[in-house]
Design a protein around this motif. Structure first.
Motif, PDB file in Angstrom:
ATOM      1  N   PRO A  48       0.790  -1.236   0.000  1.00 30.23           N
ATOM      2  CA  PRO A  48       0.000   0.000   0.000  1.00 30.23           C
ATOM      3  C   PRO A  48       0.818   1.280   0.000  1.00 30.23           C
ATOM      4  O   PRO A  48       0.304   2.339  -0.357  1.00 30.23           O
ATOM      5  CB  PRO A  48      -0.843  -0.117   1.280  1.00 30.23           C
ATOM      6  N   ASP A  49       2.097   1.221   0.402  1.00 36.19           N
ATOM      7  CA  ASP A  49       2.919   2.430   0.426  1.00 36.19           C
ATOM      8  C   ASP A  49       3.418   2.831  -0.962  1.00 36.19           C
ATOM      9  O   ASP A  49       3.909   3.952  -1.146  1.00 36.19           O
ATOM     10  CB  ASP A  49       4.131   2.237   1.341  1.00 36.19           C
ATOM     11  N   LEU A  50       3.306   1.924  -1.930  1.00 40.78           N
ATOM     12  CA  LEU A  50       3.791   2.234  -3.268  1.00 40.78           C
ATOM     13  C   LEU A  50       2.745   3.011  -4.057  1.00 40.78           C
ATOM     14  O   LEU A  50       1.540   2.760  -3.946  1.00 40.78           O
ATOM     15  CB  LEU A  50       4.131   0.947  -4.032  1.00 40.78           C
ATOM     16  N   THR A  51       3.206   3.970  -4.870  1.00 38.25           N
ATOM     17  CA  THR A  51       2.318   4.684  -5.767  1.00 38.25           C
ATOM     18  C   THR A  51       1.943   3.768  -6.936  1.00 38.25           C
ATOM     19  O   THR A  51       2.598   2.740  -7.164  1.00 38.25           O
ATOM     20  CB  THR A  51       2.988   5.943  -6.321  1.00 38.25           C
ATOM     21  N   PRO A  52       0.906   4.112  -7.709  1.00 41.68           N
ATOM     22  CA  PRO A  52       0.543   3.285  -8.869  1.00 41.68           C
ATOM     23  C   PRO A  52       1.708   3.081  -9.837  1.00 41.68           C
ATOM     24  O   PRO A  52       1.907   1.972 -10.350  1.00 41.68           O
ATOM     25  CB  PRO A  52      -0.601   4.078  -9.512  1.00 41.68           C
ATOM     26  N   ARG A  53       2.488   4.129 -10.103  1.00 41.87           N
ATOM     27  CA  ARG A  53       3.608   3.964 -11.014  1.00 41.87           C
ATOM     28  C   ARG A  53       4.679   3.056 -10.414  1.00 41.87           C
ATOM     29  O   ARG A  53       5.279   2.227 -11.103  1.00 41.87           O
ATOM     30  CB  ARG A  53       4.188   5.332 -11.379  1.00 41.87           C
ATOM     31  N   GLU A  54       4.935   3.199  -9.108  1.00 42.02           N
ATOM     32  CA  GLU A  54       5.909   2.327  -8.460  1.00 42.02           C
ATOM     33  C   GLU A  54       5.461   0.871  -8.510  1.00 42.02           C
ATOM     34  O   GLU A  54       6.278  -0.041  -8.704  1.00 42.02           O
ATOM     35  CB  GLU A  54       6.140   2.781  -7.017  1.00 42.02           C
ATOM     36  N   MET A  55       4.147   0.633  -8.359  1.00 37.10           N
ATOM     37  CA  MET A  55       3.622  -0.729  -8.472  1.00 37.10           C
ATOM     38  C   MET A  55       3.843  -1.274  -9.874  1.00 37.10           C
ATOM     39  O   MET A  55       4.190  -2.452 -10.061  1.00 37.10           O
ATOM     40  CB  MET A  55       2.135  -0.743  -8.121  1.00 37.10           C
ATOM     41  N   ALA A  56       3.642  -0.413 -10.874  1.00 38.85           N
ATOM     42  CA  ALA A  56       3.842  -0.851 -12.256  1.00 38.85           C
ATOM     43  C   ALA A  56       5.302  -1.188 -12.516  1.00 38.85           C
ATOM     44  O   ALA A  56       5.620  -2.181 -13.183  1.00 38.85           O
ATOM     45  CB  ALA A  56       3.359   0.237 -13.221  1.00 38.85           C
ATOM     46  N   VAL A  57       6.207  -0.371 -11.984  1.00 38.68           N
ATOM     47  CA  VAL A  57       7.637  -0.641 -12.142  1.00 38.68           C
ATOM     48  C   VAL A  57       8.011  -1.931 -11.420  1.00 38.68           C
ATOM     49  O   VAL A  57       8.763  -2.764 -11.955  1.00 38.68           O
ATOM     50  CB  VAL A  57       8.473   0.545 -11.609  1.00 38.68           C
ATOM     51  N   LEU A  58       7.483  -2.125 -10.218  1.00 34.53           N
ATOM     52  CA  LEU A  58       7.770  -3.345  -9.459  1.00 34.53           C
ATOM     53  C   LEU A  58       7.253  -4.580 -10.190  1.00 34.53           C
ATOM     54  O   LEU A  58       7.903  -5.631 -10.184  1.00 34.53           O
ATOM     55  CB  LEU A  58       7.154  -3.247  -8.062  1.00 34.53           C
ATOM     56  N   THR A  59       6.095  -4.460 -10.819  1.00 34.48           N
ATOM     57  CA  THR A  59       5.548  -5.583 -11.577  1.00 34.48           C
ATOM     58  C   THR A  59       6.475  -5.965 -12.727  1.00 34.48           C
ATOM     59  O   THR A  59       6.720  -7.151 -12.982  1.00 34.48           O
ATOM     60  CB  THR A  59       4.151  -5.227 -12.124  1.00 34.48           C
ATOM     61  N   MET A  60       7.000  -4.972 -13.411  1.00 35.16           N
ATOM     62  CA  MET A  60       7.936  -5.251 -14.500  1.00 35.16           C
ATOM     63  C   MET A  60       9.232  -5.844 -13.956  1.00 35.16           C
ATOM     64  O   MET A  60       9.850  -6.718 -14.583  1.00 35.16           O
ATOM     65  CB  MET A  60       8.215  -3.985 -15.300  1.00 35.16           C
ATOM     66  N   LEU A  61       9.628  -5.390 -12.777  1.00 31.54           N
ATOM     67  CA  LEU A  61      10.811  -5.963 -12.133  1.00 31.54           C
ATOM     68  C   LEU A  61      10.578  -7.444 -11.821  1.00 31.54           C
ATOM     69  O   LEU A  61      11.470  -8.277 -12.008  1.00 31.54           O
ATOM     70  CB  LEU A  61      11.109  -5.181 -10.854  1.00 31.54           C
ATOM     71  N   ALA A  62       9.369  -7.748 -11.360  1.00 26.65           N
ATOM     72  CA  ALA A  62       9.027  -9.140 -11.067  1.00 26.65           C
ATOM     73  C   ALA A  62       9.053 -10.000 -12.325  1.00 26.65           C
ATOM     74  O   ALA A  62       9.303 -11.210 -12.260  1.00 26.65           O
ATOM     75  CB  ALA A  62       7.643  -9.212 -10.415  1.00 26.65           C
ATOM     76  N   ASP A  63       8.804  -9.377 -13.471  1.00 30.09           N
ATOM     77  CA  ASP A  63       8.853 -10.088 -14.748  1.00 30.09           C
ATOM     78  C   ASP A  63      10.261 -10.193 -15.310  1.00 30.09           C
ATOM     79  O   ASP A  63      10.462 -10.698 -16.418  1.00 30.09           O
ATOM     80  CB  ASP A  63       7.956  -9.382 -15.776  1.00 30.09           C
ATOM     81  N   GLY A  64      11.238  -9.655 -14.573  1.00 27.69           N
ATOM     82  CA  GLY A  64      12.619  -9.754 -15.010  1.00 27.69           C
ATOM     83  C   GLY A  64      13.043  -8.689 -16.003  1.00 27.69           C
ATOM     84  O   GLY A  64      14.084  -8.832 -16.659  1.00 27.69           O
ATOM     85  N   ARG A  65      12.277  -7.613 -16.116  1.00 27.51           N
ATOM     86  CA  ARG A  65      12.620  -6.553 -17.068  1.00 27.51           C
ATOM     87  C   ARG A  65      13.772  -5.712 -16.522  1.00 27.51           C
ATOM     88  O   ARG A  65      13.813  -5.402 -15.332  1.00 27.51           O
ATOM     89  CB  ARG A  65      11.417  -5.649 -17.335  1.00 27.51           C
ATOM     90  N   ASN A  66      14.666  -5.305 -17.405  1.00 23.25           N
ATOM     91  CA  ASN A  66      15.780  -4.464 -16.983  1.00 23.25           C
ATOM     92  C   ASN A  66      15.387  -2.991 -17.036  1.00 23.25           C
ATOM     93  O   ASN A  66      14.287  -2.634 -17.484  1.00 23.25           O
ATOM     94  CB  ASN A  66      17.034  -4.736 -17.827  1.00 23.25           C
ATOM     95  N   ASN A  67      16.280  -2.130 -16.582  1.00 23.49           N
ATOM     96  CA  ASN A  67      15.969  -0.697 -16.508  1.00 23.49           C
ATOM     97  C   ASN A  67      15.650  -0.105 -17.872  1.00 23.49           C
ATOM     98  O   ASN A  67      14.761   0.744 -18.004  1.00 23.49           O
ATOM     99  CB  ASN A  67      17.136   0.067 -15.879  1.00 23.49           C
TER     100      ASN A  67
END
Length: 218
Positions: A155-174
């Protein structure tokens, strides 16, 4: 000069660009009720500067390398809650506004704001109030009114941070994340820094594991 403005407010300017600091200092020097007591060029230097100079208000750049303005604000206010922070940004977006408020900032100004806007923001936060530009206030209100899912893993993450974290979970690089959202690499790194801090993890691998355990990613 605004007769309602308090006298002799001590101001600390924090920004990683020397020319911007110099320009902002010249602007502030035109306000009789303010005294710029010092400058800091990085988020990592903010706490020591505050403890040395005892400012009333910190004008904080949001997008600095390493320790960004969000994390610096969070750390500062945990130690010195009476100091007021006004966030300065060149990137006026919803995520930045929400992150600034959650970190404890009481003001939010876009770089290039006029003398009156800066004076009003400093005056407001020094008196315990808050001041956000009209666009920032409207966006913040929209965020508050947005329906919240019944269950949010982070809940502390903003919507954009959640989206970035989701991509991180998918193994996406910067580079992939930057291309997907139309962001600079610096902005992506700032997002990741805030995500790691909020999740209290050391690196992207640990963040990805936590995200996948929470059901993020494909």
């Amino acid at each position: 000069m605004d007769p309602a403005a308090p006298r002799n407010l001590r101001i600390l300017v924090v920004d990683d660009h020397e020319l911007f600091r110099a320009g902002l200092r010249q602007l502030l020097d035109r306000i009789d009720s303010l005294t710029v007591v010092g400058e800091a060029s990085s988020g990592a230097d903010v706490l020591s500067a505050v403890e040395r100079l005892a400012p009333d208000v910190v004008l904080m750049d949001i997008g600095m390398p390493g320790t960004d303005g969000i994390e610096a604000t969070r750390t500062l206010l945990a130690r010195h809650p009476r100091v007021a922070v006004v966030m300065l940004t060149a990137d006026d977006n919803d995520d930045s506004i929400v992150a600034a408020v959650r970190a404890g900032a009481r003001g939010y100004l876009v770089k290039g704001a006029g003398l009156d806007d800066v004076r009003r923001a400093i005056t407001a936060v020094s008196q315990g109030g808050a001041l956000f530009g009209p666009e920032a206030a409207a966006r913040l209100l929209a965020q508050v009114r947005r329906p919240t899912p019944e269950r949010e893993p982070f809940p502390d993450l903003t919507p954009r941070e959640m989206a970035v974290l989701t991509m991180l979970a998918d193994g996406r690089n910067n580079a992939h994340i930057a291309n997907e959202f139309g962001l600079s690499m610096k902005t992506v790194r700032n997002y990741l820094s805030r995500i790691f801090s909020k999740l209290q993890v050391a690196d992207r691998a640990e963040a990805a594991v936590r995200a996948r355990r929470a059901g993020l990613g494909s």
